[in-house]
Design a protein around this motif. Structure first.
Motif, PDB file in Angstrom:
ATOM      1  N   VAL A   1     -36.025 -38.706 -75.185  1.00 26.83           N
ATOM      2  CA  VAL A   1     -37.033 -39.106 -76.326  1.00 26.83           C
ATOM      3  C   VAL A   1     -37.962 -37.675 -76.460  1.00 26.83           C
ATOM      4  O   VAL A   1     -38.443 -37.262 -75.257  1.00 26.83           O
ATOM      5  CB  VAL A   1     -38.363 -40.379 -75.584  1.00 26.83           C
ATOM      6  CG1 VAL A   1     -39.284 -40.431 -76.674  1.00 26.83           C
ATOM      7  CG2 VAL A   1     -37.422 -41.349 -75.270  1.00 26.83           C
ATOM      8  N   GLY A   2     -37.616 -37.402 -77.632  1.00 25.81           N
ATOM      9  CA  GLY A   2     -38.455 -35.973 -77.790  1.00 25.81           C
ATOM     10  C   GLY A   2     -38.062 -35.563 -79.471  1.00 25.81           C
ATOM     11  O   GLY A   2     -37.041 -36.150 -79.865  1.00 25.81           O
ATOM     12  N   THR A   3     -38.393 -34.594 -79.638  1.00 20.80           N
ATOM     13  CA  THR A   3     -38.566 -33.889 -81.449  1.00 20.80           C
ATOM     14  C   THR A   3     -37.225 -33.247 -81.086  1.00 20.80           C
ATOM     15  O   THR A   3     -36.349 -32.836 -80.089  1.00 20.80           O
ATOM     16  CB  THR A   3     -39.491 -33.081 -81.579  1.00 20.80           C
ATOM     17  OG1 THR A   3     -39.889 -32.363 -80.677  1.00 20.80           O
ATOM     18  CG2 THR A   3     -40.926 -34.214 -81.602  1.00 20.80           C
TER      19      THR A   3
ATOM     20  N   VAL B   1     -27.931 -39.278 -77.269  1.00 15.52           N
ATOM     21  CA  VAL B   1     -28.847 -40.033 -78.188  1.00 15.52           C
ATOM     22  C   VAL B   1     -30.338 -39.341 -78.295  1.00 15.52           C
ATOM     23  O   VAL B   1     -30.585 -39.069 -76.894  1.00 15.52           O
ATOM     24  CB  VAL B   1     -29.005 -41.400 -77.676  1.00 15.52           C
ATOM     25  CG1 VAL B   1     -29.999 -42.126 -78.691  1.00 15.52           C
ATOM     26  CG2 VAL B   1     -27.425 -42.094 -77.828  1.00 15.52           C
ATOM     27  N   ARG B   2     -30.998 -39.099 -79.255  1.00 13.92           N
ATOM     28  CA  ARG B   2     -32.355 -38.738 -79.315  1.00 13.92           C
ATOM     29  C   ARG B   2     -33.043 -39.878 -79.968  1.00 13.92           C
ATOM     30  O   ARG B   2     -33.079 -39.798 -81.193  1.00 13.92           O
ATOM     31  CB  ARG B   2     -32.507 -37.267 -79.785  1.00 13.92           C
ATOM     32  CG  ARG B   2     -33.930 -36.721 -79.606  1.00 13.92           C
ATOM     33  CD  ARG B   2     -34.090 -35.113 -79.745  1.00 13.92           C
ATOM     34  NE  ARG B   2     -33.450 -34.712 -81.354  1.00 13.92           N
ATOM     35  CZ  ARG B   2     -34.041 -34.896 -82.364  1.00 13.92           C
ATOM     36  NH1 ARG B   2     -35.400 -35.437 -82.369  1.00 13.92           N
ATOM     37  NH2 ARG B   2     -33.624 -34.764 -83.615  1.00 13.92           N
ATOM     38  N   ILE B   3     -34.340 -40.033 -79.527  1.00  8.97           N
ATOM     39  CA  ILE B   3     -35.242 -40.865 -79.737  1.00  8.97           C
ATOM     40  C   ILE B   3     -36.251 -39.811 -80.353  1.00  8.97           C
ATOM     41  O   ILE B   3     -37.054 -39.390 -79.724  1.00  8.97           O
ATOM     42  CB  ILE B   3     -35.766 -42.031 -79.117  1.00  8.97           C
ATOM     43  CG1 ILE B   3     -34.678 -43.026 -78.653  1.00  8.97           C
ATOM     44  CG2 ILE B   3     -36.904 -43.042 -79.757  1.00  8.97           C
ATOM     45  CD1 ILE B   3     -34.931 -44.132 -77.625  1.00  8.97           C
ATOM     46  N   ASN B   4     -36.214 -39.875 -81.686  1.00  7.71           N
ATOM     47  CA  ASN B   4     -37.247 -38.699 -82.284  1.00  7.71           C
ATOM     48  C   ASN B   4     -38.618 -39.066 -82.388  1.00  7.71           C
ATOM     49  O   ASN B   4     -39.099 -39.177 -83.314  1.00  7.71           O
ATOM     50  CB  ASN B   4     -36.509 -38.788 -83.756  1.00  7.71           C
ATOM     51  CG  ASN B   4     -37.322 -37.409 -84.473  1.00  7.71           C
ATOM     52  OD1 ASN B   4     -37.640 -36.651 -83.929  1.00  7.71           O
ATOM     53  ND2 ASN B   4     -37.348 -37.530 -85.932  1.00  7.71           N
TER      54      ASN B   4
ATOM     55  N   GLY C   1     -45.297 -41.904 -69.921  1.00 10.40           N
ATOM     56  CA  GLY C   1     -43.935 -42.241 -69.360  1.00 10.40           C
ATOM     57  C   GLY C   1     -43.728 -43.747 -69.686  1.00 10.40           C
ATOM     58  O   GLY C   1     -42.533 -44.225 -70.013  1.00 10.40           O
ATOM     59  N   THR C   2     -44.677 -44.593 -69.856  1.00  9.44           N
ATOM     60  CA  THR C   2     -44.555 -46.109 -70.305  1.00  9.44           C
ATOM     61  C   THR C   2     -43.805 -45.960 -71.581  1.00  9.44           C
ATOM     62  O   THR C   2     -43.001 -46.957 -71.891  1.00  9.44           O
ATOM     63  CB  THR C   2     -45.752 -46.646 -70.524  1.00  9.44           C
ATOM     64  OG1 THR C   2     -46.728 -46.195 -69.513  1.00  9.44           O
ATOM     65  CG2 THR C   2     -45.784 -48.269 -70.244  1.00  9.44           C
ATOM     66  N   GLN C   3     -44.289 -45.131 -72.702  1.00  8.40           N
ATOM     67  CA  GLN C   3     -43.797 -45.139 -74.027  1.00  8.40           C
ATOM     68  C   GLN C   3     -42.320 -44.763 -73.851  1.00  8.40           C
ATOM     69  O   GLN C   3     -41.582 -45.381 -74.599  1.00  8.40           O
ATOM     70  CB  GLN C   3     -44.638 -44.067 -74.754  1.00  8.40           C
ATOM     71  CG  GLN C   3     -43.993 -43.783 -76.096  1.00  8.40           C
ATOM     72  CD  GLN C   3     -44.241 -42.460 -76.381  1.00  8.40           C
ATOM     73  OE1 GLN C   3     -44.540 -41.507 -75.488  1.00  8.40           O
ATOM     74  NE2 GLN C   3     -44.469 -42.010 -77.809  1.00  8.40           N
ATOM     75  N   VAL C   4     -41.933 -43.607 -73.334  1.00  8.69           N
ATOM     76  CA  VAL C   4     -40.537 -43.173 -72.947  1.00  8.69           C
ATOM     77  C   VAL C   4     -39.744 -44.214 -72.454  1.00  8.69           C
ATOM     78  O   VAL C   4     -38.609 -44.649 -72.930  1.00  8.69           O
ATOM     79  CB  VAL C   4     -40.560 -41.943 -72.211  1.00  8.69           C
ATOM     80  CG1 VAL C   4     -39.333 -41.605 -71.734  1.00  8.69           C
ATOM     81  CG2 VAL C   4     -41.465 -40.885 -72.692  1.00  8.69           C
TER      82      VAL C   4
ATOM     83  N   GLU D   1     -26.827 -38.671 -81.823  1.00 10.87           N
ATOM     84  CA  GLU D   1     -27.213 -39.719 -82.659  1.00 10.87           C
ATOM     85  C   GLU D   1     -28.832 -39.765 -82.548  1.00 10.87           C
ATOM     86  O   GLU D   1     -29.446 -39.665 -81.582  1.00 10.87           O
ATOM     87  CB  GLU D   1     -26.814 -41.115 -81.764  1.00 10.87           C
ATOM     88  CG  GLU D   1     -27.065 -42.329 -82.765  1.00 10.87           C
ATOM     89  CD  GLU D   1     -26.737 -43.418 -81.838  1.00 10.87           C
ATOM     90  OE1 GLU D   1     -25.681 -43.385 -80.752  1.00 10.87           O
ATOM     91  OE2 GLU D   1     -27.240 -44.810 -82.248  1.00 10.87           O
ATOM     92  N   VAL D   2     -29.630 -39.455 -83.663  1.00  7.59           N
ATOM     93  CA  VAL D   2     -31.082 -39.775 -83.698  1.00  7.59           C
ATOM     94  C   VAL D   2     -31.626 -40.834 -84.155  1.00  7.59           C
ATOM     95  O   VAL D   2     -31.230 -41.220 -85.307  1.00  7.59           O
ATOM     96  CB  VAL D   2     -31.378 -38.193 -84.484  1.00  7.59           C
ATOM     97  CG1 VAL D   2     -32.817 -38.307 -84.684  1.00  7.59           C
ATOM     98  CG2 VAL D   2     -30.889 -37.041 -84.111  1.00  7.59           C
ATOM     99  N   LEU D   3     -32.481 -41.362 -83.651  1.00  8.25           N
ATOM    100  CA  LEU D   3     -33.096 -42.675 -83.828  1.00  8.25           C
ATOM    101  C   LEU D   3     -34.653 -42.470 -84.077  1.00  8.25           C
ATOM    102  O   LEU D   3     -35.300 -41.842 -83.396  1.00  8.25           O
ATOM    103  CB  LEU D   3     -32.923 -43.836 -82.757  1.00  8.25           C
ATOM    104  CG  LEU D   3     -31.272 -44.041 -82.483  1.00  8.25           C
ATOM    105  CD1 LEU D   3     -31.321 -44.802 -80.901  1.00  8.25           C
ATOM    106  CD2 LEU D   3     -30.440 -44.489 -83.657  1.00  8.25           C
TER     107      LEU D   3
END
Ligand SMILES: Cc1cc2nc3c(=O)[nH]c(=O)nc-3n(C[C@H](O)[C@H](O)[C@H](O)COP(=O)(O)OP(=O)(O)OC[C@H]3O[C@@H](n4cnc5c(N)ncnc54)[C@H](O)[C@@H]3O)c2cc1C
Ligand SMILES: Nc1ncnc2c1ncn2[C@@H]1O[C@H](COP(=O)(O)O)[C@@H](O)[C@H]1O
Lengths: 320, 244
Positions: free
Chosen positions: B62-64, B83-86, B92-95, B198-200
């Motif tokens: 999870v990152g830019t 995979v990267r969640i942009n 930590g809870t959000q991640v 893969e960017v989400l």
């Protein structure tokens, strides 16, 4: 609304941190003007439960039985959840121990709560609910605002004082309220006996590569035993097997904040300091006056460990 | 077998940390970022599962876009998918929620994390994920062997260790003993450059917010005690500081 504190036990006895935790939770409850409830999971003697009576608790919930005889994160989190529901707690406090760090996030996920691990201060409730913790491996501190109505936090070991009051406490067993879950099976537990676990020690004697070999640790253990300290070591020492991994402190090992940390023959690399720099008093013994550890030390002796440590041992024997 | 490794980007272990003058943020100027050390150990274990058991290995962050370099490092070591969640990771809870949403219908058999990220030292993402996905978890795991759908694992406990058995799927958080970090090979490095990430674009609500930072109080200068009289140190610790 209540504050709920989880009191961890080891083989039926509450852990050393328990009194710090209960005092912390009691002070938090007082700040919020609400009641304090404790929960104990696993099989604990009545006499042990009684030791909690001195902390102004309104109640102790107990969860006992075969299913809870050994720690299992999922099962224990379900048990804690039953306790939260039973007393309507909004703030849940656990110890920042291996088990506490497993259960804290799990209960937080169940409640979608705000979560802070490794808290070192009482919440500041003047503007929100702000708790201080160390970040960047002790290179800084952060003040975290826990904005969700449910808040879960784990308190660092040795981060809060103990204050006993007098009183009695009501006990209620809620074992039948816990949902069971498919979980891990514990096959075997190996624990050093007769020694203070490093994670709980208030005093620590630690040594590094300056000691030359595992055969020279006798004096470190003797000094530790005499003052009632746990023993620790630097990373290279545990990497080569001179000492067990459970003693390795630092960035990639255990983080500790004892009242006293005595470092013998450790250079004080930034990664080592990351794990020990929040110790209250640091003493460094190193033959190199340029060793970086001296910059982080309260007291230093520039000298050969093989001459200095035996003299320290003698001096301790003389005061006893 | 499908394995997911969660990876985070952290300042290099030798970095000195500085804060902005109003102490509201961290000053990352000139900071070198690395793959979180514990995640290297998690990745190493995952590579072993790939080699021995033919596992398919996905890494997720999870990152830019700044995180692409660490995902590529994992490709170079041997990860199959990245995979990267942009989203800027804020808690930590959000991640964990974002990763759980991604993993929910992917039937991973093993999800690996590091025991903690060395920036915020949360040590929470693994257990949060386990609860969100209703899986058993082994925190501070130092050994893991998998046979069929059963894993035998060792975890650290206070003053010792414990051996456990668990059925897959499960979440495991790595200490450094879990696996020896891998060095990228030439073929991996070549492939890593062109493999797609893969960017989400997803995000969820954040409810734990860092308000302020504080630098540690500088220590007073060290008080030196002469090596010829070490007993003076014991006197101070015992009489003055009353430590024992
Ligand atoms: C990613 C990463 C993570 C790391 N994580 C950690 C970690 O978690 N913990 C950790 O400890 N290290 C860690 N390190 C390693 C760290 O950088 C140092 O290499 C390590 O701490 C050095 O250990 P040491 O001080 O025992 O050994 P050395 O650096 O070899 O120092 C030995 C010291 O002993 C002194 N000495 C020698 N003989 C005597 C004598 N007779 N009497 C008194 N003093 C003597 C020397 O002057 C010297 O200062 C990490 C490194 C990296 C890159
Ligand atoms: N931004 C992130 N993206 C993916 N995984 C992460 C991220 N942050 C933390 N993790 C994983 O969770 C572990 C524990 O991190 P933390 O709970 O932040 O200390 C890390 O070792 C990673 O495996």
């Amino acid at each position: 609304m209540a504050v709920l504190v989880y009191i961890e036990n080891w083989e039926g006895k509450f852990k050393k941190q328990s009194k710090e935790l209960v005092t912390y939770a009691a002070d938090t409850a007082a700040k919020l003007g609400t009641e304090l409830v404790a929960v104990s999971i696993g099989n604990v003697d009545a006499a042990e439960i009684e030791t909690l009576s001195a902390f102004g608790l309104s109640k102790v919930l107990t969860i006992t039985g075969e299913a809870f005889a050994q720690f299992k994160a999922k099962t224990y989190a379900n048990a804690l959840h039953a306790a939260v529901q039973h007393c309507g707690a909004k703030v849940i406090v656990l110890g920042n121990t291996y088990n506490g760090k497993s259960m804290g996030p799990r209960i937080a996920a169940k409640l979608e709560a705000s979560l802070v691990t490794g808290a070192i201060s009482l919440p500041d409730t003047d503007n929100g609910f702000v708790v201080k913790k160390a970040v960047f491996s002790n290179k800084g501190f952060a003040f975290m605002d826990m904005q969700h109505e449910y808040k879960v936090l784990t308190l660092n070991v040795n981060a809060y004082h103990i204050e006993e009051k007098s009183g009695a406490v009501a006990v209620e067993d809620i074992s039948d309220k816990v949902a069971t879950a498919a979980d891990v099976q514990v096959l075997n537990v190996e624990k050093q006996t007769g020694k203070i676990p490093l994670t709980e020690a208030e005093l620590v004697v630690s040594a590094g590569r300056g000691l030359k070999g595992p055969e020279n640790w006798g004096m470190i253990e003797e000094l530790a035993d005499l003052i009632g300290a746990g023993t620790a070591c630097s990373k290279p020492v545990s990497d080569v097997g001179w000492r067990p991994h459970s003693e390795h402190v630092g960035q990639t090992g255990i983080t500790i904040s004892p009242n006293l940390y005595i470092a013998v023959g450790i250079s004080g690399a930034i990664q080592h300091l990351a794990g020990v720099s929040s110790s209250k008093v640091i003493c460094v013994i190193n033959k190199d006056p340029e060793a970086p550890f001296f910059a982080a030390a309260d007291y230093g002796i520039v000298g050969d460990a093989f001459e200095v440590v035996p003299k320290l041992i003698e001096a301790v024997k003389n005061i006893n | 077998m499908k394995v997911l490794v969660c990876i985070s980007k952290t300042p290099d272990t030798t970095t000195k940390i500085a804060f902005s003058s109003d102490h509201a943020s961290v000053n990352y100027d000139g900071v070198k970022f690395i793959l979180n050390p514990y995640d290297e150990h998690a990745l190493a274990k995952a590579m072993e599962l790939k080699e021995k058991q033919g596992a398919e290995l996905t890494v997720i962050n999870v990152g830019t876009a700044d995180s692409d370099q660490i995902i590529r490092k994992c490709f170079a070591v041997g990860a199959d998918k990245g995979v990267r969640i942009n989203t800027e990771p804020m808690s930590g809870t959000q991640v964990a929620r974002l990763i759980a949403n991604y993993a929910a219908n992917q039937s991973f058999d093993v999800i690996l994390t590091g025991r903690e990220s060395i920036d915020y030292n949360g040590g929470m993402v693994g257990e949060l994920l386990a609860e969100m996905l209703d899986m058993p978890s082994i925190g501070y795991c130092s050994k893991m062997e998998i046979e069929g759908n059963k894993a035998t694992l060792t975890r650290f406990i206070d003053g010792g260790e414990e051996t456990l058995e668990a059925l897959l799927p499960l979440v495991v958080s790595a200490v450094k003993e879990l696996g020896e970090p891998r060095i990228p090979n030439m073929r991996g490095i070549m492939q890593a450059r062109t493999k797609p990430i893969e960017v989400l674009d997803e995000n969820v609500e954040v409810h734990t917010v860092t308000k302020q930072y504080e630098a540690p109080v500088p220590k007073a200068a060290c008080v030196y005690i002469d090596a010829s009289e070490p007993e003076k140190l014991i006197e101070i610790l015992h009489n003055e500081k009353k430590l024992f």
